[in-house]
Design a protein around this motif. Sequence first.
Motif, PDB file in Angstrom:
ATOM      1  N   ILE A  47       0.863  -1.180   0.000  1.00 55.58           N
ATOM      2  CA  ILE A  47       0.000   0.000   0.000  1.00 55.58           C
ATOM      3  C   ILE A  47       0.899   1.230   0.000  1.00 55.58           C
ATOM      4  CG2 ILE A  47      -1.622   1.346   1.401  1.00 55.58           C
ATOM      5  CD1 ILE A  47      -2.830  -1.295   2.351  1.00 55.58           C
ATOM      6  N   ASP A  95      -1.324   3.479  11.001  1.00 52.84           N
ATOM      7  CA  ASP A  95      -2.093   4.389  10.143  1.00 52.84           C
ATOM      8  C   ASP A  95      -2.808   3.608   9.044  1.00 52.84           C
ATOM      9  OD1 ASP A  95      -3.092   6.769   9.205  1.00 52.84           O
ATOM     10  OD2 ASP A  95      -1.230   7.418   8.243  1.00 52.84           O
ATOM     11  N   VAL A  96      -2.111   2.641   8.432  1.00 60.42           N
ATOM     12  CA  VAL A  96      -2.712   1.799   7.394  1.00 60.42           C
ATOM     13  C   VAL A  96      -3.750   0.852   8.006  1.00 60.42           C
ATOM     14  CG1 VAL A  96      -2.250  -0.060   5.746  1.00 60.42           C
ATOM     15  CG2 VAL A  96      -0.747   1.948   5.833  1.00 60.42           C
ATOM     16  N   ALA A 105      -5.684   1.317  10.417  1.00 64.46           N
ATOM     17  CA  ALA A 105      -6.949   1.991  10.721  1.00 64.46           C
ATOM     18  C   ALA A 105      -7.949   1.756   9.594  1.00 64.46           C
ATOM     19  CB  ALA A 105      -6.713   3.489  10.920  1.00 64.46           C
ATOM     20  N   THR A 106      -7.488   1.779   8.364  1.00 62.66           N
ATOM     21  CA  THR A 106      -8.351   1.498   7.216  1.00 62.66           C
ATOM     22  C   THR A 106      -8.749   0.029   7.186  1.00 62.66           C
ATOM     23  OG1 THR A 106      -7.310   3.255   5.933  1.00 62.66           O
ATOM     24  CG2 THR A 106      -8.541   1.589   4.711  1.00 62.66           C
ATOM     25  N   VAL A 107      -7.786  -0.854   7.444  1.00 62.85           N
ATOM     26  CA  VAL A 107      -8.066  -2.295   7.451  1.00 62.85           C
ATOM     27  C   VAL A 107      -9.127  -2.622   8.490  1.00 62.85           C
ATOM     28  CG1 VAL A 107      -7.076  -4.568   7.921  1.00 62.85           C
ATOM     29  CG2 VAL A 107      -5.769  -2.885   6.603  1.00 62.85           C
ATOM     30  N   THR A 163     -11.346  -0.591   9.849  1.00 63.62           N
ATOM     31  CA  THR A 163     -12.627  -0.002   9.470  1.00 63.62           C
ATOM     32  C   THR A 163     -13.329  -0.844   8.409  1.00 63.62           C
ATOM     33  OG1 THR A 163     -11.784   2.213   9.962  1.00 63.62           O
ATOM     34  CG2 THR A 163     -13.745   2.072   8.567  1.00 63.62           C
ATOM     35  N   LEU A 164     -12.566  -1.415   7.484  1.00 65.74           N
ATOM     36  CA  LEU A 164     -13.137  -2.225   6.413  1.00 65.74           C
ATOM     37  C   LEU A 164     -13.614  -3.583   6.911  1.00 65.74           C
ATOM     38  CD1 LEU A 164     -13.656  -2.711   3.371  1.00 65.74           C
ATOM     39  CD2 LEU A 164     -11.307  -3.573   3.229  1.00 65.74           C
ATOM     40  N   ASN A 221     -13.613  -4.807  10.339  1.00 67.56           N
ATOM     41  CA  ASN A 221     -14.197  -4.880  11.677  1.00 67.56           C
ATOM     42  C   ASN A 221     -13.830  -6.186  12.394  1.00 67.56           C
ATOM     43  OD1 ASN A 221     -17.532  -5.082  13.107  1.00 67.56           O
ATOM     44  ND2 ASN A 221     -15.733  -4.070  13.926  1.00 67.56           N
ATOM     45  N   ARG A 281      -6.919   7.118  14.390  1.00 69.18           N
ATOM     46  CA  ARG A 281      -7.456   7.280  13.042  1.00 69.18           C
ATOM     47  C   ARG A 281      -8.738   6.474  12.775  1.00 69.18           C
ATOM     48  NH1 ARG A 281      -3.136   9.431   9.992  1.00 69.18           N
ATOM     49  NH2 ARG A 281      -2.245  11.008  11.390  1.00 69.18           N
ATOM     50  N   ALA A 282      -8.891   5.332  13.421  1.00 75.12           N
ATOM     51  CA  ALA A 282     -10.069   4.493  13.148  1.00 75.12           C
ATOM     52  C   ALA A 282     -11.282   5.012  13.923  1.00 75.12           C
ATOM     53  CB  ALA A 282      -9.784   3.045  13.538  1.00 75.12           C
ATOM     54  N   SER A 306     -15.387   0.975  15.128  1.00 73.73           N
ATOM     55  CA  SER A 306     -14.602  -0.115  14.546  1.00 73.73           C
ATOM     56  C   SER A 306     -13.674  -0.775  15.556  1.00 73.73           C
ATOM     57  CB  SER A 306     -13.760   0.399  13.372  1.00 73.73           C
ATOM     58  OG  SER A 306     -14.585   0.953  12.372  1.00 73.73           O
TER      59      SER A 306
END
Length: 406
Positions: A256, A322-323, A325-327, A329-330, A332, A358-359, A363
């Motif tokens: 990523i 930081d990355v 946080a997206t994982v 959120t996607l 859970n 960040r999340a 989540s």
Amino acid sequence: MTGRPGRTWRGGSQTGAGDLLELVRSGRAVTRGALQQATGLSRATVGQRLDRLFRAGWLREGAGGAVGSPLGGRPALTLEFDGSHAVVLAADLDTRHARAAVLTLTGEILAEHAGTLAIDDGPETVLGELGHRFAGLLEKAGYPAAGVCGIGLAVPGPVDSETGRVVQPPIMPGWDGYDTGGRLSRAFTEHTGAPAVPVLVGNDADLMAYGEQRAGYPDCRAFVLVKVSTGIGAGVVVDGSLYRGADGGAGDIGHIRVGADALCRCGSFGCLAAVASGGAVARRLAESGVPATSGSDVRELLAAGHPQAAALAREAGRRVGDVLATVVTLLNPGVLMIAGDLAGTPFLTGVRELLYQRALPRSTAQLDVVTSRLGERAALIGAGALVVEHLYAPDRVEERLTAMGV
């Protein structure tokens, strides 16, 4: 009615010996009466199908003795999967080291070896050497090669689950598209004289996740493991099954883009692995005069309390967090596990700092952020479990019993 997560239960007259074995292995039905009740089959039919499993040596009367029958009457003897009738071989390849083992069908390690083996030497050499090591381990365990039912192999690159071949691996030169399973099967035969056995190949982070989830978090519906060593990868287990994506590329979070200008081993600039992996931390340490060339060197420095290594590991953890946080959120997940060379307090602190910042709170409300329980054996346990689940799946049980003449 369902068996293990992700499997559809057929039930009724379609229920075969493999389905009964699955019910016993999963603990859902461990007496003849419970099997009758779960399947709707008659006592005679259940008895006939269980007899095939007893004759194959796959089933035995349990050590728990008699328990009450759901159908009433006298207490019934429990049944259990006999994990001693065969063994599995497993190996976990890293960039510079390999770990190999002989395991029972229930995941107990009977013999193990860890040592230097450079993946850069190419598949022909590396897999040939694994065959040699497997032969030595079988001798050490006192187990005949003819008793091996399958081999599991974890590799540090993407694997097409349909073909078992490594696909465009950034850190495995010469392995792209190679018949890894076929070569390892031949090496096993060459060094042991035993017949060829099935070989299942998987990504190391995937198999680590599979092993850790099964061993420590069997009830977790969404489990994510992130391995941070020379590179960075993630394994995802959903409802008890590995999620690999369309062609085995799921979880490759090390590539990523994070906006940095560092050159990654994949040839691109700005990948997460280029700035936050064990290899990246080692390079920064080397630039400042600290001898380090790989994630394993960083691990040793962290274990010794090296302050600069700890500071860089925490910084790397913040980038990975930081990355993630997206994982999170996607997906859970209920559990997020950090594993690999950098999986210590400094890195984990950095991950938590950015992840929770960040999340969304929603989540992370039910999220446990933990470190590995199985440690360096996680991929071995996962590879062994993958082989067992493959060989003792209901449909394959029927095929194997027929081939055995049972």
